[in-house]
Each structure stands twice: as C-alpha cells, then as structure tokens.
Design an enzyme around this catalytic site. Structure first.
Site, PDB file in Angstrom:
ATOM      1  N   HIS A  12       0.878  -1.177   0.000  1.00  0.00           N
ATOM      2  CA  HIS A  12       0.000   0.000   0.000  1.00  0.00           C
ATOM      3  C   HIS A  12       0.912   1.223   0.000  1.00  0.00           C
ATOM      4  O   HIS A  12       1.234   1.795   1.038  1.00  0.00           O
ATOM      5  CB  HIS A  12      -0.938   0.011   1.208  1.00  0.00           C
ATOM      6  CG  HIS A  12      -2.012   1.052   1.100  1.00  0.00           C
ATOM      7  ND1 HIS A  12      -3.356   0.756   0.991  1.00  0.00           N
ATOM      8  CD2 HIS A  12      -1.946   2.408   1.054  1.00  0.00           C
ATOM      9  CE1 HIS A  12      -4.063   1.866   0.900  1.00  0.00           C
ATOM     10  NE2 HIS A  12      -3.216   2.888   0.935  1.00  0.00           N
ATOM     11  N   HIS A  14       1.563   4.746  -2.384  1.00  0.00           N
ATOM     12  CA  HIS A  14       1.089   5.602  -3.474  1.00  0.00           C
ATOM     13  C   HIS A  14       2.263   6.224  -4.222  1.00  0.00           C
ATOM     14  O   HIS A  14       3.067   6.952  -3.638  1.00  0.00           O
ATOM     15  CB  HIS A  14       0.194   6.714  -2.927  1.00  0.00           C
ATOM     16  CG  HIS A  14      -1.129   6.250  -2.432  1.00  0.00           C
ATOM     17  ND1 HIS A  14      -2.297   6.412  -3.151  1.00  0.00           N
ATOM     18  CD2 HIS A  14      -1.490   5.625  -1.281  1.00  0.00           C
ATOM     19  CE1 HIS A  14      -3.317   5.913  -2.468  1.00  0.00           C
ATOM     20  NE2 HIS A  14      -2.849   5.421  -1.326  1.00  0.00           N
ATOM     21  N   GLY A 170      -9.587   8.246  -2.290  1.00  0.00           N
ATOM     22  CA  GLY A 170     -10.071   9.618  -2.251  1.00  0.00           C
ATOM     23  C   GLY A 170     -11.074   9.837  -1.138  1.00  0.00           C
ATOM     24  O   GLY A 170     -10.987   9.223  -0.069  1.00  0.00           O
ATOM     25  N   GLU A 200     -11.557   3.838   6.430  1.00  0.00           N
ATOM     26  CA  GLU A 200     -10.557   4.817   6.868  1.00  0.00           C
ATOM     27  C   GLU A 200     -11.270   6.053   7.405  1.00  0.00           C
ATOM     28  O   GLU A 200     -11.143   6.409   8.572  1.00  0.00           O
ATOM     29  CB  GLU A 200      -9.629   5.180   5.714  1.00  0.00           C
ATOM     30  CG  GLU A 200      -8.505   6.126   6.085  1.00  0.00           C
ATOM     31  CD  GLU A 200      -7.620   6.502   4.900  1.00  0.00           C
ATOM     32  OE1 GLU A 200      -6.535   7.057   5.143  1.00  0.00           O
ATOM     33  OE2 GLU A 200      -8.013   6.265   3.734  1.00  0.00           O
ATOM     34  N   ASP A 278       2.085   4.004   2.824  1.00  0.00           N
ATOM     35  CA  ASP A 278       1.026   4.852   2.279  1.00  0.00           C
ATOM     36  C   ASP A 278       1.631   5.894   1.344  1.00  0.00           C
ATOM     37  O   ASP A 278       1.682   5.682   0.145  1.00  0.00           O
ATOM     38  CB  ASP A 278       0.174   5.505   3.370  1.00  0.00           C
ATOM     39  CG  ASP A 278      -1.212   5.908   2.856  1.00  0.00           C
ATOM     40  OD1 ASP A 278      -1.579   5.492   1.733  1.00  0.00           O
ATOM     41  OD2 ASP A 278      -1.941   6.611   3.572  1.00  0.00           O
TER      42      ASP A 278
END
Length: 334
Positions: A12, A14, A170, A200, A278
């Site tokens: 995970h 980005h 998002g 989340e 992340d």
C-alpha cells in the site's frame, strides 16, 4: 524488527504520494511554476506532514504540490522511476505502487492514457536498473466523480498488460463505493485484482460495501473494521487482507494514537494484515520506521511483527510461484 529471512514488501504505497521534495523543486523550476517556496528547507512544510492533520481530506491536500509539477509525460516517467529507486533504497524486495492517472494528468491537462504509458515505462526502467519486483495498481479517484473514474478506467484497461489491480481512493465519505459498481464490474471482467480504500474515513459499512459491491480482495486501511465483530470474522474466514498504514492513520486523525491502532487486534483475530507506508515522501517516513518504531508502539509483539511481514507477501497480487521465487531469492535454502 524486520526479519531478514523474509521478503520485505510494501503493498500500500502511493506513487503520486511519494514525489521527492527535490523533484518538486526541480520540476517547478523547469516548468516556471509558482511554488510556495524556492528552497528545499522552506518547501518541505508545504509538501510534507509536519503535524497531525484534522482529517483525511486535509492530509490528501498535502499531495497536491507533487502532482502540480507534472508538466509533461517525461515528468511522470521521472517520478515513476524515482519511486522504484526509493523502494529499492528502502530495502524492499517487492512493492505494489498505486497511482491515479486522472490526478496526475489534471493540473496540466496531460493525456490520461499517456500518463499511464509514462508510469508503466518509468517503472519498467526502474525495475531493470534496481533489481526489484514492482507491480502497478491503478486508482480510480472517487473525489473527481464517476465520469472521471470512467476515463481513468478506460486508460488503465488500454494498458491492461502493465496494470495488476484496481483501487478506489479519495473522499470516502463524499463518494461511497456504491457509485462505482459498474467500474469494478468491468475491471473484474478484465481480470484485474481488486483492493479498495475503505473503513478509513467511513465506518464498517464502507468495508462491507467494498467487499459485496466492488469485489474487494483486500482493504486499504480498514481501521473501522474493529467496530464490527462479524466483519472481522468475515475478513479472517475469507482471507480478505487489511493493508495497514500505521503512521498514516495517525497523521490523518483516523486513530488518536498508535497505542489504540487496531492492527494488533486484527492479527490476533486471525485477519491477514500487513504493514505498509502509504505516502512516504509526504509523511516523511519509510518502511523501516513502520517496523522499528510504529509497530512496537502499536502493541505488536516481535512474533506479530514477523507475521505481518509474512502477510505482506501472502497478500501480494502475484502467483504462488512468484511468491516462492521471492522467498528463495531472499533466503535461499542450500
């Protein structure tokens, strides 16, 4: 601690949340953009988390300067390549990098399909140069609405051979998963694996929705699963993994402290949960911090940390043969 006998993964992570501050400065100058600062030290507070943000949306705004400097497809290719370099230097053996082509294209109206091509090309070059196994996950940025996500999906499917999975990320509260059922139906029909950001900002119902309506095989963050015992039972029974991001969940105010983070609870419940970063550049952390600092602070025992490390590979969107090849590469048995 990190077990050197096991592959170290980050599933995970980005790509568009891991653009170096120096690269933002370089590209900002290249494209004559008005950055909030023109020196590295004064730019960092604008592009990196320096305090806990009040919510997820505030956290996500820190990512905006990184994509604001993507003034060409070559710039997209550069940040993809640098992401591979950063993953290799962090000691990772395997990573799944996720990116939103619409988000990366938006500021300078780049062709979305061109962004996908550039990212795939940059990743391939990086993998050759740094001897690391990287897979790509395409993100549908729900914040921009259903039509934008259809454009993203079309561009990702046009380069299906370079994309392993699809994600939804998002504004979870403003754009629930139910809006994107047809997108994920198409993705599954095309053979993409599915992971979804859920639980989340929203509650357990968002995770149920991701599983039942979008076909999620893994859940990004999934913190709120701890509020629903039946959901935790379901996740454990069906081996639906949780991609935990400890420091990120503090920085977004998803949890109030590492001591109250549910990762240890998930592991003790038999859920296949892993440790991930992340958005490393924005967060100012790397994977070692999550294992050496965050995980012990979250109450994980050394055995549980090792289990989470093993889970990262178990959850990976690759074949069993590829997983075993990674194990053999890291710790060959003579």
């Amino acid at each position: 601690m990190i077990d050197p006998r096991l592959p170290l993964t980050d599933i995970h992570r980005h790509l568009d949340g891991n653009i170096r501050a120096q690269t933002i400065l370089d590209l900002g100058q290249q494209f004559n953009l008005n950055l909030p600062a023109n020196e590295l030290d004064t730019l960092r507070p604008h592009v990196q988390i320096t305090k806990t943000e009040p919510d997820l949306v505030s956290f996500l705004q820190k990512l905006d300067w990184g994509v604001a400097v993507l003034g060409s497809l070559d710039a997209c290719r550069r940040v993809a390549y640098e992401n591979v370099e950063d993953a290799a230097h962090a000691g990772l053996h395997y990573a799944e990098l996720r990116f939103s082509p619409f988000y990366m294209a938006m500021k300078h109206q780049l062709p979305i399909t061109g962004v996908v091509e550039a990212v795939i090309d940059g990743i391939a070059s990086g993998c050759r140069d740094f001897n690391i196994d990287i897979r790509l996950i395409g993100i549908l940025s729900r914040t921009f609405g259903e039509q934008a996500c259809l454009q993203e999906l079309d561009s990702l499917l046009a380069h299906r051979e370079g994309i392993t999975a699809l994600d939804l990320a998002g504004d979870e509260l403003g754009f629930p998963g139910s809006l994107f059922r047809r997108h994920f139906n198409r993705a599954r029909d095309a053979g993409l694996r599915i992971t979804v950001h859920a639980g989340e900002a929203a509650g357990p119902e968002s995770i149920w929705q991701a599983i039942r309506e979008l076909g999620a095989e893994r859940i990004g963050h999934g913190v709120k699963a701890v509020e629903d015992r039946k959901l935790m039972d379901y996740l454990a029974e069906h081996k639906i993994g949780i991609e935990s991001c400890l420091t990120s969940n503090i920085q977004t105010s998803t949890v109030v402290s590492l001591a109250t983070h549910p990762l240890a609870t998930f592991l003790r419940h038999g859920i296949v949960a892993s440790i991930n970063t992340d958005d490393p550049a924005v967060q100012g952390i790397e994977i070692a911090n999550e294992y050496l600092v965050a995980a012990p602070a979250a109450g994980l025992t050394p055995h549980e940390i090792r289990q989470a490390q093993a889970n990262g590979l178990e959850m990976a969107f690759i074949s069993e043969q590829e997983k075993q090849a990674l194990r053999d590469k890291v710790f060959p048995i003579s």
